[in-house]
Design a protein around this motif. Structure first.
Motif, short mmCIF file in Angstrom:
data_model
loop_
_atom_site.label_atom_id
_atom_site.label_comp_id
_atom_site.label_asym_id
_atom_site.label_seq_id
_atom_site.Cartn_x
_atom_site.Cartn_y
_atom_site.Cartn_z
N GLY A 83 17.72 -67.62 -82.08
CA GLY A 83 17.37 -66.89 -80.86
C GLY A 83 16.87 -65.49 -81.11
O GLY A 83 16.95 -64.63 -80.23
N LEU A 84 16.33 -65.24 -82.31
CA LEU A 84 15.87 -63.89 -82.65
C LEU A 84 14.46 -63.63 -82.11
O LEU A 84 13.59 -64.49 -82.20
N ARG A 85 14.28 -62.48 -81.56
CA ARG A 85 12.95 -62.04 -81.13
C ARG A 85 12.20 -61.60 -82.38
O ARG A 85 12.67 -60.76 -83.14
N THR A 86 11.03 -62.17 -82.60
CA THR A 86 10.28 -61.91 -83.83
C THR A 86 8.84 -61.53 -83.53
O THR A 86 8.26 -61.96 -82.53
N LEU A 87 8.29 -60.73 -84.42
CA LEU A 87 6.88 -60.37 -84.36
C LEU A 87 6.30 -60.59 -85.74
O LEU A 87 6.73 -59.95 -86.71
N PHE A 88 5.35 -61.51 -85.85
CA PHE A 88 4.72 -61.83 -87.13
C PHE A 88 3.36 -61.15 -87.19
O PHE A 88 2.53 -61.33 -86.29
N LEU A 89 3.13 -60.38 -88.25
CA LEU A 89 1.95 -59.53 -88.33
C LEU A 89 1.05 -59.93 -89.49
O LEU A 89 1.51 -60.19 -90.60
N ASP A 90 -0.26 -59.95 -89.22
CA ASP A 90 -1.25 -60.25 -90.24
C ASP A 90 -1.49 -59.04 -91.14
O ASP A 90 -1.02 -57.92 -90.86
N VAL A 91 -2.24 -59.24 -92.20
CA VAL A 91 -2.65 -58.15 -93.08
C VAL A 91 -3.97 -57.60 -92.54
O VAL A 91 -4.98 -58.32 -92.52
N PRO A 92 -4.01 -56.35 -92.07
CA PRO A 92 -5.26 -55.82 -91.52
C PRO A 92 -6.31 -55.63 -92.60
O PRO A 92 -6.01 -55.19 -93.72
N ALA A 93 -7.55 -55.97 -92.26
CA ALA A 93 -8.65 -55.84 -93.22
C ALA A 93 -9.54 -54.64 -92.92
O ALA A 93 -10.45 -54.34 -93.70
N THR A 94 -9.27 -53.94 -91.82
CA THR A 94 -10.06 -52.76 -91.46
C THR A 94 -9.12 -51.70 -90.87
O THR A 94 -8.00 -52.01 -90.46
N ILE A 95 -9.60 -50.49 -90.80
CA ILE A 95 -8.84 -49.42 -90.17
C ILE A 95 -8.61 -49.76 -88.70
O ILE A 95 -7.51 -49.56 -88.17
N GLU A 96 -9.62 -50.29 -88.04
CA GLU A 96 -9.49 -50.66 -86.63
C GLU A 96 -8.38 -51.70 -86.44
O GLU A 96 -7.57 -51.60 -85.50
N GLN A 97 -8.32 -52.68 -87.32
CA GLN A 97 -7.27 -53.69 -87.22
C GLN A 97 -5.90 -53.08 -87.47
O GLN A 97 -4.90 -53.47 -86.85
N SER A 98 -5.82 -52.12 -88.38
CA SER A 98 -4.55 -51.45 -88.66
C SER A 98 -4.10 -50.64 -87.44
O SER A 98 -2.91 -50.61 -87.11
#
Length: 266
Positions: free
Chosen positions: A107-122
């Motif tokens: 029942g854990l609230r989770t946030l899965f994050l990608d690896v950003p490839a640009t400053i904008e994505q970061s």
């Protein structure tokens, strides 16, 4: 990608008393060293129950070790995280399916994050984390700092070719966050010119035949010595190891260093 810059980056956090870090039950658990760095800028330390063990490794951290060592660290196993019963788990999109299922069943609230490839994505990722931890205003302040760092002066004229080594003979290619930062600093990624995408190694013969204007590297080890013998006329520039691992707040000192390197080539 400096240590002094990162310490300045953390000044608002380290200038106060050592935090009373939560030791189990509630709070935020980050099993991603890149979200560790973001959390340091967004939330009071007492909200951080645990960080990634990578942040306590000099070769993998994006925060100063003296700061990272104030916190409990986990190896990111489902058993460790579930036992801490956090309010929020910040993890990588590469988290195995079995671990994701264990989080779900607990029942854990989770946030899965990608690896950003640009400053904008970061920047978008910072906003995503800020929303998840309820610190939108702090997130926007960090994004503004990152945007200012990226929007600095870019010298006129052709961009000098540069190779940026992450460690040893592993070099950053096209389609990466470091590649995007190099572009914003007025440097051309020679590895992308050679056809390398993401990260990898390059044949010594290729470097000798088409040498870059500058080699940027975080270490002075065996690989660095070999490159110096192969390319004795090519300039070199240091780049702190902490600057190659993540985006987020690391972009700020990384851009400052890349711009200084570019200015030295004018």
């Amino acid at each position: 990608m400096l240590r002094a810059s990162l310490l300045l980056l953390a000044a608002g956090l380290s200038g106060c008393a050592q935090p009373q870090v939560a030791r189990g039950g509630g709070g935020i658990v980050s099993v991603n060293p890149c979200t560790d760095a973001i959390l340091m800028r967004l939330v009071p330390h007492a909200r951080i129950t645990a960080i990634s063990h990578y942040s306590q490794d000099a070769a993998a951290t994006s925060i100063p070790l003296d700061l990272a060592n104030r916190f409990r660290a986990t190896a990111g196993t489902a058993e460790e995280v579930v036992a801490l019963a956090p309010d929020l788990v910040l993890a990588s999109s590469f988290t195995p399916a079995a671990t994701r299922e264990a989080y779900r069943r607990a029942g854990l609230r989770t946030l899965f994050l990608d690896v950003p490839a640009t400053i904008e994505q970061s920047e978008a990722q910072v906003r995503e984390v800020a929303a998840a931890v309820g610190q939108v205003a702090r997130g926007e302040a960090l994004v503004a700092d990152m945007a200012r760092a990226a929007a600095g002066h870019r010298p006129a004229g052709p961009a000098p070719a540069a190779l940026l080594f992450i460690t040893g003979d592993l070099v950053t290619g096209g389609g990466t966050l470091l590649d995007d930062m190099m572009h914003h600093a007025g440097l051309r990624n020679a590895a992308a010119d050679y056809g390398l995408s993401y990260t990898g190694t390059l044949p010594a013969e290729l470097l000798v035949a088409r040498p870059p204007a500058v080699i940027i590297a975080p270490d002075k080890g065996r690989s660095s010595g070999l490159r110096a013998r192969l390319l004795p006329e090519t300039r070199t520039a240091s780049f702190d190891r902490m600057l190659v691992n993540c985006g987020g707040p690391t972009i700020i000192p990384a851009m400052a260093r890349l711009r200084a390197i570019r200015a030295g080539l004018s």
